[in-house]
Design an enzyme around this catalytic site. Structure first.
Site, PDB file in Angstrom:
ATOM      1  N   HIS A  85       0.820  -1.224   0.000  1.00  0.00           N
ATOM      2  CA  HIS A  85       0.000   0.000   0.000  1.00  0.00           C
ATOM      3  C   HIS A  85       0.847   1.264   0.000  1.00  0.00           C
ATOM      4  CE1 HIS A  85       0.137  -0.266   4.538  1.00  0.00           C
ATOM      5  NE2 HIS A  85       0.074   1.038   4.446  1.00  0.00           N
ATOM      6  N   ASP A 221       1.298  -7.735   2.183  1.00  0.00           N
ATOM      7  CA  ASP A 221       1.351  -6.291   1.928  1.00  0.00           C
ATOM      8  C   ASP A 221       2.799  -5.817   1.765  1.00  0.00           C
ATOM      9  OD1 ASP A 221       0.852  -3.602   1.718  1.00  0.00           O
ATOM     10  OD2 ASP A 221      -0.520  -3.518   3.428  1.00  0.00           O
ATOM     11  N   SER A 650       4.049   2.337   8.180  1.00  0.00           N
ATOM     12  CA  SER A 650       3.805   1.315   7.172  1.00  0.00           C
ATOM     13  C   SER A 650       5.073   1.032   6.379  1.00  0.00           C
ATOM     14  CB  SER A 650       2.711   1.781   6.206  1.00  0.00           C
ATOM     15  OG  SER A 650       1.476   1.692   6.827  1.00  0.00           O
TER      16      SER A 650
HETATM   17  N1  ARG Z   1      -4.582   0.473   7.394  1.00  0.00           N
HETATM   18  C1  ARG Z   1      -3.278   0.464   6.786  1.00  0.00           C
HETATM   19  C2  ARG Z   1      -2.477   1.662   7.207  1.00  0.00           C
HETATM   20  O1  ARG Z   1      -2.987   2.731   7.330  1.00  0.00           O
HETATM   21  C3  ARG Z   1      -3.346   0.479   5.306  1.00  0.00           C
HETATM   22  C4  ARG Z   1      -3.754  -0.812   4.772  1.00  0.00           C
HETATM   23  C5  ARG Z   1      -3.899  -0.783   3.289  1.00  0.00           C
HETATM   24  N2  ARG Z   1      -4.836  -1.821   2.900  1.00  0.00           N
HETATM   25  C6  ARG Z   1      -6.069  -1.579   2.452  1.00  0.00           C
HETATM   26  N3  ARG Z   1      -6.875  -2.572   2.269  1.00  0.00           N
HETATM   27  N4  ARG Z   1      -6.458  -0.367   2.156  1.00  0.00           N
HETATM   28  O2  ARG Z   1      -1.285   1.587   7.354  1.00  0.00           O
END
Ligand code: ARG
Length: 747
Positions: A85, A221, A650
């Site tokens: 992501h 991811d 992330s």
């Molecule tokens: N919640 C994660 C974050 O903010 C991002 C995950 C991305 N995945 C998704 N399905 N949008 O770091």
């Protein structure tokens, strides 16, 4: 017998003092504040091996990716690991319906096939320095907030200049503890970062928005990038003559797997937290800010979805934008719920009551901190008057339809060169770039609908005296309140909604045209309203800042034995703790890891969030796992730690006791969505993509084993807890009773 009692006892004592899961620590201070505790948890490195200015250390493998994510170096040839992501926008930018890397993944066969990404940077921290004394030494209590801010800026500029002069570095100074401390950060920032490999979204985004922010998770991811430098190893703009960066440090990659209780730490760039927010702030969030963000984004997402589902080209154009709007849409839904469930408001009230009593008990304290909470309360009240309108200006206005922000930005860039033909010509290349970038990802019929519906929602929900001028002058008077008609006319005529019209306008830009351009008018009026509200809140906002500064200073004085850590602010932090499961609710218990079995269990070919690619299924059915399975012969997809991270982290490396990479952090969990405001010791977890899943996908799914050959794989397991004997930590307060048996002790 005696010996084993001793061991059990010392483990219990160590466990009692090891409460280190909360905290985003500054690497520079880890040696002083945390090191003993880290050893007690099992760390086998020296403090110097984590952060050193003169010798290579872990910090040299940690990257701030574009300022929005983290990444780590995993080979001597500048190979970077981050999240899917985090690379999503880059992957989208190279995708088309014919070459859809979002859907199919991308793997460069050779370095020559790696794809450059305009604007994507990789910053390495050279050093950080406490400059609190240099700055606060020049601040006096008689200064007004504006004078204070000017002084801080002035000294900051000097510090930055002397840190970077004659180097290829860049630097900044950041405020900590709400203005009670300042640190200087010096970076080497590389500008040529290329896409090396990405799994299909069915792996990298498996579970989609349904699973986002939640455990159990089965998402791969991850994305691979590479940093390029000039021949001398210095940052350079993209050039085919650039070479892969030889890093100061790259992380060894452990394929030994993780056990519950194993030491785990994360280094990266958390963006922002609000851990010192008061009850006043929590209430404002719950009553005014968050429900409106969710309401606006609900509609925004529905409109985008309508156009994305109708046309594969539009699906790609909006993929990245949609994902980021959806990410914080769900974040705020979860945060509202968990702020309540975790009783964060009540906990803040209790702390503030304690603070008030402590202040009142002493005349000096009263003189120093007596105003703190009052200033915060007043400031928050003043902000609350415009909170809804501000939320709409940003979420439904300037970020509602992309054309509005584009008109605003172009207007800004144009203003200084408008009447100067030479300057205008000189700016042409830059304008062309901006124009290309905007129209590439804007589907005008969709944007027109967003324009109409977002502004209509604005009009419906914002108080009458906070409506921008065009609502009355254009929408009401000229279009009889018909937002659809307004949008249609605006998009038919504006220079910002048609590339050719815009290029023609730029040949001979004329303010008179802009003054009548309806998209430009909307942008200008929204911004004017925003400025008006900001000015109205001016003195209260300054008071709020002062109140926060005093409150945090007072808290630290009130709890002299507590180790405080500053809120996240996009500077490098370290968090340490262990691999750990949790109980999300009464009678419910979650394991600390997931496997490919679970992905197969979630499979739903009719739902694009839960498609399992055929090749992956085949590998699963044949159990063709190579070296990447765990000891039960399963592929571990994700695992949990109790580390303290937030957005911006992330892509951060999750590192074991020996400094080896065991995974990449990519999410937080639902039960702790309030965690940016108050850390939840019992239920807050970091969700990690197991490095062996990453390697399995690279090797078996993508046949890109040449990338693994670059890495330094190690397979010796790390013992979970370092021998307790070497850890002379005495319990400060009586230790919490141990819960059940300690599984942390091994070997
Ligand atoms: N919640 C994660 C974050 O903010 C991002 C995950 C991305 N995945 C998704 N399905 N949008 O770091």
């Amino acid at each position: 017998m005696k010996k084993s009692i001793l061991i059990v006892l010392s483990v219990v004592l160590a466990m009692g003092t090891v409460r280190a899961d909360e905290g985003m620590w500054l690497p520079l201070l880890v040696k002083r504040l945390n090191y003993a505790d880290m050893q007690a948890k099992g760390l086998q490195l020296t403090a110097e091996e984590i952060y050193s200015v003169n010798n290579s250390s872990l910090k040299d493998a940690i990257v701030s990716l574009g300022g929005f994510c983290s990444a780590e170096v995993i080979s001597k040839q500048g190979l970077l690991l981050t999240n899917h992501h985090c690379g999503y926008d880059a992957i989208q930018s190279h995708s088309s319906v014919e070459n859809d890397y979002l859907t199919n993944g991308f793997w460069a066969k050779t370095k020559a096939d790696e794809l450059p990404n305009e604007g994507l940077t990789a910053a390495f921290l050279v050093r950080m320095e406490d400059v609190t004394n240099q700055i606060l030494g020049e601040i006096t209590s008689s200064m007004t907030p504006a004078e204070r801010a000017n002084k801080v800026r002035e000294i900051t500029q000097k510090l930055v200049k002397s840190a970077t002069e004659g180097t290829t570095y860049n630097a900044n100074v950041r405020e900590f503890f709400n203005g009670n401390e300042y640190y200087l950060f010096v970076y080497q920032t590389y500008k040529d970062v290329r896409l090396v490999g990405a799994p299909p979204s069915a792996v990298g985004k498996f579970g989609g928005d349904t699973d986002n922010w939640m455990w159990p998770r089965h998402t791969g991811d991850f994305t691979l990038l590479r940093v390029y430098a000039d021949k001398n190893g210095n940052p350079a703009a993209y050039s085919k003559d650039n070479v892969p960066l030889t890093p100061k440090h790259s992380l060894p990659v452990s394929i030994a797997g993780v056990e519950k209780g194993d030491y785990a730490m994360i280094m990266g760039y958390p963006g922002s937290t609000d851990r010192y927010l008061t009850s006043f702030g929590v209430k404002k969030e719950l009553d005014l800010h968050q429900p409106n963000v969710v309401k606006i984004r609900d509609l925004k997402l529905a409109i985008m979805r309508e156009y994305m589902e109708a046309d594969p080209k539009v699906r790609i154009m909006y993929a990245s934008n949609y994902a980021s709007v959806a990410n914080y849409w769900k974040y705020y839904i979860g945060q509202q719920k968990q702020l309540k469930r975790n009783k964060v408001y009540d906990k803040k009230i209790a702390l503030e009551d304690e603070f008030r009593k402590w202040v009142a008990a002493d005349a000096n304290r009263t003189a120093k901190y007596g105003k703190a909470l009052e200033l915060i309360e007043e400031g928050t009240k003043a902000e609350a008057l415009t909170e809804v309108a501000n939320t709409y200006v940003i979420e439904a206005g300037l970020q509602g339809s992309a054309s509005i922000l584009f008109a605003f930005r172009m207007g800004r860039s144009l203003a200084p060169v408008m009447k100067d033909a030479a300057a205008l010509a000189a700016a042409k290349a830059r304008f062309d770039e901006q124009i290309e970038a905007h129209f590439k990802d804007t589907y005008l019929p969709c944007d027109q609908k967003l324009f109409a519906e977002m502004l209509q929602l604005f009009q419906k929900n914002v108080p009458a005296d906070q409506q921008p001028a065009f609502m009355q002058e254009l929408v009401a008077k000229k279009f009889k309140g018909n937002f659809q008609l307004f949008a249609q006319k605006a998009f038919e005529t504006s220079v910002f909604t048609d590339k050719n019209r815009l290029q023609a306008f730029l040949q001979k830009p004329d303010q008179k045209i802009l003054d009548k351009d309806m998209v430009s008018i909307v942008a200008q009026d929204l911004f004017a309203m925003y400025m008006k509200m900001t000015q109205a809140a001016g003195s209260a906002a300054a008071g709020l800042q002062e109140g926060n500064r005093l409150f945090v200073a007072g808290l630290r004085e009130m709890q002299p034995n507590k180790k405080f850590y500053p809120d996240a602010n996009s500077t490098m932090r370290l968090t340490y703790g262990s691999v750990l499961d949790y109980q999300p609710a009464d009678a419910v218990s979650y394991n600390f890891y997931t496997t490919l079995d679970g992905a197969m269990d979630k499979e739903d070919p009719t739902n694009d969030e839960f498609v399992v690619p055929a090749k992956l299924k085949e590998l699963y059915q044949k159990k063709d796992y190579g070296r990447w399975a765990n000891k039960d012969g399963k592929i571990v997809t994700c695992f949990l730690t109790n580390n303290d991270i937030t957005g911006g982290n992330s892509g951060s490396p999750v590192i074991n006791a020996r400094g080896e990479l065991i995974g990449t952090a990519f999410d937080g969990n639902w039960e702790a969505m309030s965690g940016d405001i108050a850390f939840e010791n019992q239920v807050q977890r970091t969700i990690v993509c197991d490095i062996r899943y990453v390697l399995f996908i690279i090797d078996k799914y993508a046949n890109a084993g040449h990338l693994i050959d670059e890495m330094n794989l190690v397979s010796t397991p790390v013992t979970a807890l370092a021998p307790v004997e070497q850890t002379p930590v005495a319990p400060v307060v009586s230790p919490a009773p141990p819960k059940g048996k300690t599984t942390a002790k091994k070997g």
